[in-house]
Design an enzyme around this catalytic site. Structure first.
Site, PDB file in Angstrom:
ATOM      1  N   CYS A   1     -73.796 -11.522  28.495  1.00 36.76           N
ATOM      2  CA  CYS A   1     -74.133 -10.515  27.537  1.00 36.76           C
ATOM      3  C   CYS A   1     -75.700 -10.438  27.454  1.00 36.76           C
ATOM      4  O   CYS A   1     -76.355 -11.307  26.991  1.00 36.76           O
ATOM      5  CB  CYS A   1     -73.537 -10.795  26.167  1.00 36.76           C
ATOM      6  SG  CYS A   1     -73.829  -9.851  25.015  1.00 36.76           S
TER       7      CYS A   1
ATOM      8  N   HIS B   1     -69.048  -4.322  36.326  1.00 35.76           N
ATOM      9  CA  HIS B   1     -69.328  -3.078  35.872  1.00 35.76           C
ATOM     10  C   HIS B   1     -69.061  -1.762  36.999  1.00 35.76           C
ATOM     11  O   HIS B   1     -69.321  -2.077  37.908  1.00 35.76           O
ATOM     12  CB  HIS B   1     -70.989  -2.960  35.347  1.00 35.76           C
ATOM     13  CG  HIS B   1     -71.579  -3.547  34.246  1.00 35.76           C
ATOM     14  ND1 HIS B   1     -71.392  -3.349  32.984  1.00 35.76           N
ATOM     15  CD2 HIS B   1     -71.639  -4.960  34.318  1.00 35.76           C
ATOM     16  CE1 HIS B   1     -71.875  -4.065  32.182  1.00 35.76           C
ATOM     17  NE2 HIS B   1     -72.007  -5.378  32.706  1.00 35.76           N
TER      18      HIS B   1
ATOM     19  N   GLY C   1     -74.848  -3.735  30.983  1.00 34.32           N
ATOM     20  CA  GLY C   1     -74.706  -2.122  31.384  1.00 34.32           C
ATOM     21  C   GLY C   1     -75.764  -1.389  31.744  1.00 34.32           C
ATOM     22  O   GLY C   1     -75.745  -0.669  32.857  1.00 34.32           O
TER      23      GLY C   1
ATOM     24  N   GLU D   1     -67.441  -0.610  26.778  1.00 35.92           N
ATOM     25  CA  GLU D   1     -67.208  -2.133  27.291  1.00 35.92           C
ATOM     26  C   GLU D   1     -65.864  -2.739  27.278  1.00 35.92           C
ATOM     27  O   GLU D   1     -64.899  -2.577  26.546  1.00 35.92           O
ATOM     28  CB  GLU D   1     -68.043  -3.245  25.831  1.00 35.92           C
ATOM     29  CG  GLU D   1     -69.720  -2.730  26.191  1.00 35.92           C
ATOM     30  CD  GLU D   1     -70.334  -4.183  25.355  1.00 35.92           C
ATOM     31  OE1 GLU D   1     -69.895  -5.349  25.495  1.00 35.92           O
ATOM     32  OE2 GLU D   1     -71.386  -3.711  25.001  1.00 35.92           O
TER      33      GLU D   1
ATOM     34  N   CYS E   1     -75.364  -1.652  25.791  1.00 37.30           N
ATOM     35  CA  CYS E   1     -74.905  -2.673  26.516  1.00 37.30           C
ATOM     36  C   CYS E   1     -75.826  -3.364  27.333  1.00 37.30           C
ATOM     37  O   CYS E   1     -76.351  -2.286  28.269  1.00 37.30           O
ATOM     38  CB  CYS E   1     -73.550  -2.441  27.377  1.00 37.30           C
ATOM     39  SG  CYS E   1     -72.988  -3.563  28.412  1.00 37.30           S
TER      40      CYS E   1
END
Ligand SMILES: N[C@H](CCC[C@H](N)C(=O)O)C(=O)O
Length: 276
Positions: free
Chosen positions: A75, A161, A222, A210, A219
């Site tokens: 994260c 992703h 991301g 997400e 994100c």
């Protein structure tokens, strides 16, 4: 038992950060789900856990749980908050902090004006490493989604992703396509779904649906995956500013086998206690 936590966010991607170095608790997936609830619990996108390291070469172990209770590999917005948290709580005095996650070691660096720079590691592009079902690594893949043929990139920043190019993020079908792509069978561990609008070679806009949460205001992984996807398509330079609904990240990627570097804010909102 009562458990101290700190509510934090990185560009509106919000977290409950829990110190399990000086506190001791076992938190189940069901408890994460209940605490993540924005009406019956604290309310957050992810829970971030600070633990002592298993590897003596690093400073902490960093564990991440999505709002649906799933434990995940990485994260990015959380990593910046992690660095701010361990310094504010005086769990370390270092400016460069190395943390182990389930997808490897990352380095966090507190820099000026309350920002944190994170070496997010080298993106993984081989389908088996993402994981994504494809015969060979490509810059883009064609994917059938019910009645639609989609073109997307597939990138792992430790977590999977899918990145789609859109003309305008404001009108992108995030809530329509996001959940369907998250659960697409070609992503056997599900995926986060990024909708990327190129403004010019050094600026882009992004919205992310997400995995395990839904659309968030930002994100970090991301944004890193979107930079990689944009560069694989020859549309972005090495250094870009990525505009997300919650704010802007500065990103850099020099290319294959090089790490993605992400710089952005980390904000503390309030201190709390919760009875588990
Ligand atoms: N939902 C992600 C984890 C959180 C990533 C995001 N909050 C970030 O800042 O990178 C996943 O299931 O892989």
């Amino acid at each position: 038992m009562l458990l101290r936590f700190t509510k934090m966010h990185g560009l509106g991607n919000d977290f409950a950060v829990i110190d399990l170095v000086t506190q001791h608790a076992r938190i189940s997936a069901e408890q994460v789900r209940r605490l993540a609830d924005r009406h019956f619990g604290i309310g957050f996108d992810q829970m971030l856990i600070v633990e002592p390291p298993q590897n003596p070469e690093v400073d902490f172990r960093y564990r991440i749980f999505n709002a649906d209770g799933s434990e995940v590999e990485q994260c990015g917005n959380g990593a910046r908050c992690f660095a701010r948290f361990v310094r504010d709580k005086k769990l370390t005095h270092k400016d460069r902090i190395r943390v182990e996650t389930s997808s490897g070691v990352i380095e966090l660096q507190l820099v000026g004006n309350k920002e944190v720079r994170v070496n997010m590691g080298v993106p993984m592009l081989e389908p088996a490493a993402i994981p994504f079902q494809a015969d060979a690594r490509q810059a883009t893949y064609e994917l059938d989604l019910e009645r639609q043929a989609l073109t997307l990139s597939a990138v792992s920043m430790g977590n999977p992703h899918a990145v789609l190019l859109v003309e305008d993020v404001d009108s992108a079908p995030v809530l329509e396509l996001g959940p369907r792509l998250e659960h697409h069978p070609r992503f056997p561990q599900r995926c986060n779904v990024g909708f990327l609008q190129i403004i010019n070679r050094r600026e882009a806009r992004l919205r992310v649906f997400e995995r395990g949460v839904g659309e968030t205001l930002a994100c970090g992984t991301g944004a890193c995956a979107a930079l990689v996807a944009g560069r694989l398509r020859g549309l972005l330079d090495e250094e870009v500013t990525m505009q997300l609904p919650g704010g802007t990240l500065k990103l850099a990627w020099k290319g294959d086998n090089q790490p993605v570097i992400m710089t952005g804010p980390a904000t503390r909102v309030y201190e709390g206690q919760i009875r588990l």
